[in-house]
Each structure stands twice: as structure tokens, then as C-alpha cells.
Design a protein around this motif. Structure first.
Motif, PDB file in Angstrom:
ATOM      1  N   GLY A  22      52.289  67.747  52.334  1.00 55.45           N
ATOM      2  CA  GLY A  22      53.318  67.964  51.335  1.00 55.45           C
ATOM      3  C   GLY A  22      53.024  67.268  50.068  1.00 55.45           C
ATOM      4  N   ASN A  23      53.381  68.202  49.073  1.00 54.84           N
ATOM      5  CA  ASN A  23      53.140  67.799  47.721  1.00 54.84           C
ATOM      6  C   ASN A  23      54.458  68.008  46.848  1.00 54.84           C
ATOM      7  N   MET A  24      54.620  67.102  45.876  1.00 55.64           N
ATOM      8  CA  MET A  24      55.610  66.946  44.994  1.00 55.64           C
ATOM      9  C   MET A  24      54.990  67.228  43.593  1.00 55.64           C
ATOM     10  N   GLN A  25      55.563  68.388  42.993  1.00 57.22           N
ATOM     11  CA  GLN A  25      55.166  68.757  41.546  1.00 57.22           C
ATOM     12  C   GLN A  25      56.155  68.133  40.505  1.00 57.22           C
ATOM     13  N   GLU A  84      69.620  75.971  50.993  1.00 58.58           N
ATOM     14  CA  GLU A  84      69.084  77.055  51.577  1.00 58.58           C
ATOM     15  C   GLU A  84      67.569  77.427  51.294  1.00 58.58           C
ATOM     16  N   GLU A  85      67.106  78.692  51.838  1.00 57.59           N
ATOM     17  CA  GLU A  85      65.737  78.682  51.254  1.00 57.59           C
ATOM     18  C   GLU A  85      65.569  79.174  50.163  1.00 57.59           C
ATOM     19  N   VAL A  86      64.511  78.815  49.569  1.00 54.01           N
ATOM     20  CA  VAL A  86      64.091  78.884  48.277  1.00 54.01           C
ATOM     21  C   VAL A  86      62.878  79.603  47.995  1.00 54.01           C
ATOM     22  N   GLY A  89      58.523  75.055  23.817  1.00 50.52           N
ATOM     23  CA  GLY A  89      58.989  74.649  25.236  1.00 50.52           C
ATOM     24  C   GLY A  89      57.734  74.940  26.121  1.00 50.52           C
ATOM     25  N   ALA A  90      57.890  74.583  27.401  1.00 52.90           N
ATOM     26  CA  ALA A  90      57.029  74.467  28.423  1.00 52.90           C
ATOM     27  C   ALA A  90      57.593  74.693  29.946  1.00 52.90           C
ATOM     28  N   ALA A  91      57.178  75.283  30.822  1.00 49.77           N
ATOM     29  CA  ALA A  91      57.279  75.625  32.434  1.00 49.77           C
ATOM     30  C   ALA A  91      56.369  75.789  33.151  1.00 49.77           C
ATOM     31  N   ILE A  92      56.791  75.600  34.472  1.00 45.24           N
ATOM     32  CA  ILE A  92      55.977  75.508  35.839  1.00 45.24           C
ATOM     33  C   ILE A  92      56.507  76.462  36.851  1.00 45.24           C
ATOM     34  N   HIS A  93      55.793  77.267  37.389  1.00 46.15           N
ATOM     35  CA  HIS A  93      56.614  77.766  38.597  1.00 46.15           C
ATOM     36  C   HIS A  93      55.443  77.891  39.641  1.00 46.15           C
ATOM     37  N   THR A  94      55.929  77.812  41.009  1.00 42.52           N
ATOM     38  CA  THR A  94      55.034  78.039  42.212  1.00 42.52           C
ATOM     39  C   THR A  94      55.984  78.668  43.278  1.00 42.52           C
ATOM     40  N   ASN A  95      55.253  79.518  43.726  1.00 46.05           N
ATOM     41  CA  ASN A  95      55.786  80.307  44.883  1.00 46.05           C
ATOM     42  C   ASN A  95      55.607  79.575  46.468  1.00 46.05           C
ATOM     43  N   LEU A  96      56.826  79.688  47.142  1.00 48.11           N
ATOM     44  CA  LEU A  96      56.962  78.681  48.173  1.00 48.11           C
ATOM     45  C   LEU A  96      56.999  79.398  49.466  1.00 48.11           C
ATOM     46  N   GLN A  97      56.377  78.821  50.448  1.00 48.39           N
ATOM     47  CA  GLN A  97      56.366  79.138  52.048  1.00 48.39           C
ATOM     48  C   GLN A  97      57.836  79.149  52.522  1.00 48.39           C
ATOM     49  N   SER A  98      58.171  79.423  53.717  1.00 53.15           N
ATOM     50  CA  SER A  98      59.300  79.191  54.418  1.00 53.15           C
ATOM     51  C   SER A  98      59.768  77.915  54.216  1.00 53.15           C
ATOM     52  N   ASN A  99      61.080  77.628  53.902  1.00 58.15           N
ATOM     53  CA  ASN A  99      61.427  76.213  53.546  1.00 58.15           C
ATOM     54  C   ASN A  99      62.977  76.130  54.023  1.00 58.15           C
ATOM     55  N   ALA A 100      63.431  74.724  54.147  1.00 58.67           N
ATOM     56  CA  ALA A 100      64.729  74.518  54.225  1.00 58.67           C
ATOM     57  C   ALA A 100      65.460  74.263  53.099  1.00 58.67           C
ATOM     58  N   ILE A 103      60.601  66.051  35.290  1.00 59.28           N
ATOM     59  CA  ILE A 103      61.447  66.758  36.463  1.00 59.28           C
ATOM     60  C   ILE A 103      60.605  66.877  37.556  1.00 59.28           C
ATOM     61  N   SER A 104      61.012  66.154  38.794  1.00 57.54           N
ATOM     62  CA  SER A 104      60.225  66.353  39.962  1.00 57.54           C
ATOM     63  C   SER A 104      60.991  67.260  41.156  1.00 57.54           C
ATOM     64  N   GLN A 105      60.113  67.991  41.784  1.00 57.70           N
ATOM     65  CA  GLN A 105      60.671  68.888  42.575  1.00 57.70           C
ATOM     66  C   GLN A 105      60.031  68.919  43.941  1.00 57.70           C
ATOM     67  N   VAL A 106      60.784  68.663  45.053  1.00 61.86           N
ATOM     68  CA  VAL A 106      59.852  68.538  46.497  1.00 61.86           C
ATOM     69  C   VAL A 106      60.729  69.206  47.403  1.00 61.86           C
ATOM     70  N   LEU A 107      60.227  69.841  48.359  1.00 64.27           N
ATOM     71  CA  LEU A 107      60.867  70.447  49.605  1.00 64.27           C
ATOM     72  C   LEU A 107      61.518  69.575  50.455  1.00 64.27           C
ATOM     73  N   LEU A 108      62.648  70.237  50.916  1.00 63.24           N
ATOM     74  CA  LEU A 108      63.598  69.337  52.149  1.00 63.24           C
ATOM     75  C   LEU A 108      62.935  69.399  53.397  1.00 63.24           C
TER      76      LEU A 108
END
Length: 394
Positions: free
Chosen positions: A275-278, A310-312, A355-366, A389-394
Motif C-alpha cells: 500500500g502506498n500513499m501519494q 464509496e468506491e472511487v 497550478g499543478a495536479a496529479i491523477h492515479t487510476n485505482l483498483q477496486s477499493n472501499a 495533500i495526502s491521499q490513501v485508500l481506506l
């Protein structure tokens, strides 16, 4: 036939009547004189100059003492040639050669010898070198060290490597610091996690930079852009929890540098966890020159968290200059046209002048949780010098 008979006839004598005839000749005409024409008299003959007579010679005086004659110059010896062992070169003579005479009437005069130490030429060459090559060049001699001490060269390299245009120099002026130090603070490989949490840090890379010409900054944890945000700066936590975005009103204007970091999942301490946190990190370009940052006087404070239960399908976050929210460069960042296809799980990034932005496609998640943090400068009216800004899956 008639001509042949006439030629055979004997010559005939002249007749008597023809002999008595008078021979007519042309009578010479006397020259006529024009009364209107008066001729000038003939020129007089040239006078002969009298020859110069020799001056009378003075009588010779009695012979006195003989005068001393100047010494006669000795004849020069012929030049002795020294043979050159290198093929193709002419021999060198020992005698001193006279200098070449240059005429002042010549239209084209010889040029001056080429000067390797020309400041204008090396200033232009320095525009095509990176910062570390400029540093090596300054170590060669004192002349290059004095030349490369000019801040204009490092300023040009700073904006060139950050892919920014130096349109308004008043906004880009650093606080009491040189552009040389500012360049190495941005490109020496130091990042936000070099000082703390280095064991959990996995990788990082540079996204880009943008210009903040106002103290307003917009942080977003998802799309679309919210149409309404709490106007009170004290309600940042409420805006993050409800809309997944917040608007800062006290950010330090200037050049901001954005980086992408990948950290180990903070929910478990297992080394085998994949598991990673971007993290999207943006900091002011002068943050690493502050002593209060390195002695950890300034710390990150939490602005709020946004939960998506919900799933993202994808994880998206952006940091935008709120003053230019409707500009074309901001529209490119928020359009997600640069994002990868659905089956591409690699993180994509985009940066522009606003500005700047990042985008990552995710697998099935909660679900997904986004955490917003900011660092304030306690010495200058609490200005914000870094956001995260930190993002991590539940």
C-alpha cells in the motif's frame, strides 16, 4: 573579233587641226580676305634663360688638424637558419627581423587577436549551461569566478530550469537572498521528507512550478471544482469535510515548486505491505533557505480531512492559483485530458503557470481519504509557505 583587229592596227599620227588647238587649264584663284576677320600677330619667339654662373670659390685656408672620421659600420653576418624537426614548418632565423610596415592608406587593417576572456561571449555561453556546470566553470580560475558571481546569470538559469517566464521581475524578487542560493535550494535534490520521515519515504519526483501573484490559493481533493466554499477563513475544516476543497487567503506570493511523493501506507507497519500513499507537496521556493524550517520550528498543521466512503475510480488532487481560476492554463490542469487510460495505473502529473495536479487510476477499493496540511511562517504575519495533500485508500 573587232577588238582583235583594232589591236593589230599600227599607231596613227595626230592630225594637223588637233595640233594647233590651245590646251585649256584651270586659272588659279587669288585668296579672298574676309574684312570682318582680324588675325592676331604671330607670337614672339621664346626668350632664352641665362645660365647660372658658378659661385666664386673661397680661397683655401691653411691646413688645420685633421677631423675625426665616424667609425664605419661592420657588415652584418648572414642569418644562420635553424632547421625545424617538425615536417611542414619553416626554418627559424636567429637574426632579428624588422617589424612589418603597415601603410595608413590601406583600407582593411588587420583585426585584433581573439580574446578568450570576453565577458559578453561567456555570459551568452552561460545561458546554455545548467547550474552544476556553471559551478564547475567558476572553479577554473578567478576570472570565471568573478564573472559567474553575477546574479543575472543564475536568475536566467533558475527560470529556465523551472520552465517559467520572467515577465514581472518585481514579483519574483527574493527576500534578501541571492539567485545562486535560490537555484541550488531548488535543484540540489532536497525534498520535503529529507529532514523527517525519511524511513517511510519511497520515491519522489519534480512536477513543475507555478507563479502565485496573490495570497489566495485553492486546494482540491477531487473534481469538479466546488461552486461554493465557506467565506470565513476559520471554517477551513468545514469546507474540507463537505466539499473536499479549501481556499487559503494568506499564502506567500512568489514562485512555488510542486513535487510528487510516494510514502509507505501509514495504517500498517508491515514491510511487505504494497500500500502506498501519494502526496502532492507545494512549497515556496525560499522555504529551504529559512533556518526556522531546518531547526523544525515551523511544523505542518492539519487543515481537515475529506472521506469518500464509496468506491472511487481515481485519485485526483490539485493546487491552483485562485486568482486565475478561469484562465486557460488552469482549465488544462482541471480538464484531466492529460490523465492516462482506465487500465493505466501509473500516476500522471500536470503543471502550468497557474497550478499543478496529479491523477492515479485505482483498483477496486472501499473508499479514499484526503488529508490537507499547511505550514505557516510565524515571523511574517503567519504566511503559508508550504501546503500538502495526502491521499490513501481506506
Amino acid at each position: 573579233m573587232g577588238k582583235a583587229i583594232s589591236l593589230l592596227r599600227p599607231p596613227q599620227l595626230p592630225r594637223e587641226d588637233e595640233a594647233g588647238m590651245m590646251e585649256l587649264r584651270k586659272r588659279p584663284r587669288t585668296p579672298r580676305v574676309d574684312p570682318d576677320f582680324v588675325s592676331s600677330p604671330p607670337p614672339p619667339p621664346p626668350r632664352k634663360r641665362a645660365r647660372k654662373q658658378a659661385a666664386p670659390t673661397k680661397p683655401k685656408e691653411a691646413a688645420g688638424p685633421a677631423k675625426r672620421q665616424p667609425p664605419t659600420k661592420r657588415p652584418r653576418r648572414p642569418a644562420v637558419g635553424i632547421g625545424c624537426p617538425v615536417a611542414g614548418l619553416h626554418r627559424v632565423t636567429c637574426s632579428r627581423q624588422p617589424p612589418l610596415r603597415t601603410s595608413t592608406r590601406v583600407l582593411f587593417r588587420p583585426r585584433r587577436p581573439f580574446n578568450w576572456y570576453e565577458p559578453d561571449m561567456w555570459t551568452e555561453v552561460a545561458k546554455h549551461l545548467c547550474g552544476f556546470d556553471l559551478l564547475r566553470l567558476s572553479f577554473t580560475c578567478r576570472w570565471f569566478r568573478r564573472l559567474l558571481a553575477d546574479d543575472s546569470i543564475w536568475r536566467y538559469a533558475f527560470f529556465r530550469d523551472l520552465d517559467l517566464s520572467d515577465a514581472n521581475p518585481r514579483i519574483h524578487r527574493p527576500f534578501y537572498r541571492s539567485w545562486r542560493r535560490l537555484y541550488f535550494a531548488a535543484f540540489d535534490g532536497t525534498h520535503a521528507y529529507s529532514l523527517c520521515q525519511s524511513g517511510e519515504h519511497r520515491s519522489s519526483w519534480r512536477i513543475g512550478s507555478f507563479l502565485l501573484d496573490s495570497p489566495q490559493m485553492l486546494l482540491m481533493g477531487k473534481l469538479p471544482v466546488p461552486r461554493w466554499l465557506p467565506p470565513d477563513p476559520e471554517d477551513l475544516q468545514l469546507g474540507v469535510a463537505m466539499m473536499g476543497a479549501c481556499k487559503l487567503h494568506n499564502a506567500r506570493p512568489g514562485i512555488w515548486i510542486t513535487d510528487m511523493h510516494v510514502m509507505r501506507c501509514p495504517k500498517c507497519n508491515l514491510n511487505s505491505c504494497r500500500g502506498n500513499m501519494q502526496i502532492l507537496d507545494a512549497r515556496h521556493s525560499e522555504l529551504f533557505l529559512e533556518e526556522a524550517y531546518w531547526d523544525q520550528t515551523w511544523e505542518y498543521e492539519e487543515l481537515g480531512e475529506h472521506f469518500q466512503d464509496e468506491e472511487v475510480a481515481d485519485a485526483f488532487c490539485a493546487i491552483i492559483n485562485a486568482k486565475h481560476l478561469a484562465s486557460p492554463s488552469t482549465a488544462v490542469v482541471l480538464s484531466k485530458s492529460w490523465a492516462g487510460k482506465r487500465d493505466d495505473l501509473l500516476t500522471k502529473q500536470c503543471a502550468s503557470a497557474t497550478g499543478a495536479a496529479i491523477h492515479t487510476n485505482l483498483q477496486s477499493n472501499a473508499g479514499l481519504v484526503s488529508q490537507f496540511e499547511a505550514m505557516r511562517d510565524t515571523a511574517r504575519d503567519g504566511q503559508i509557505v508550504s501546503v500538502r495533500i495526502s491521499q490513501v485508500l481506506l
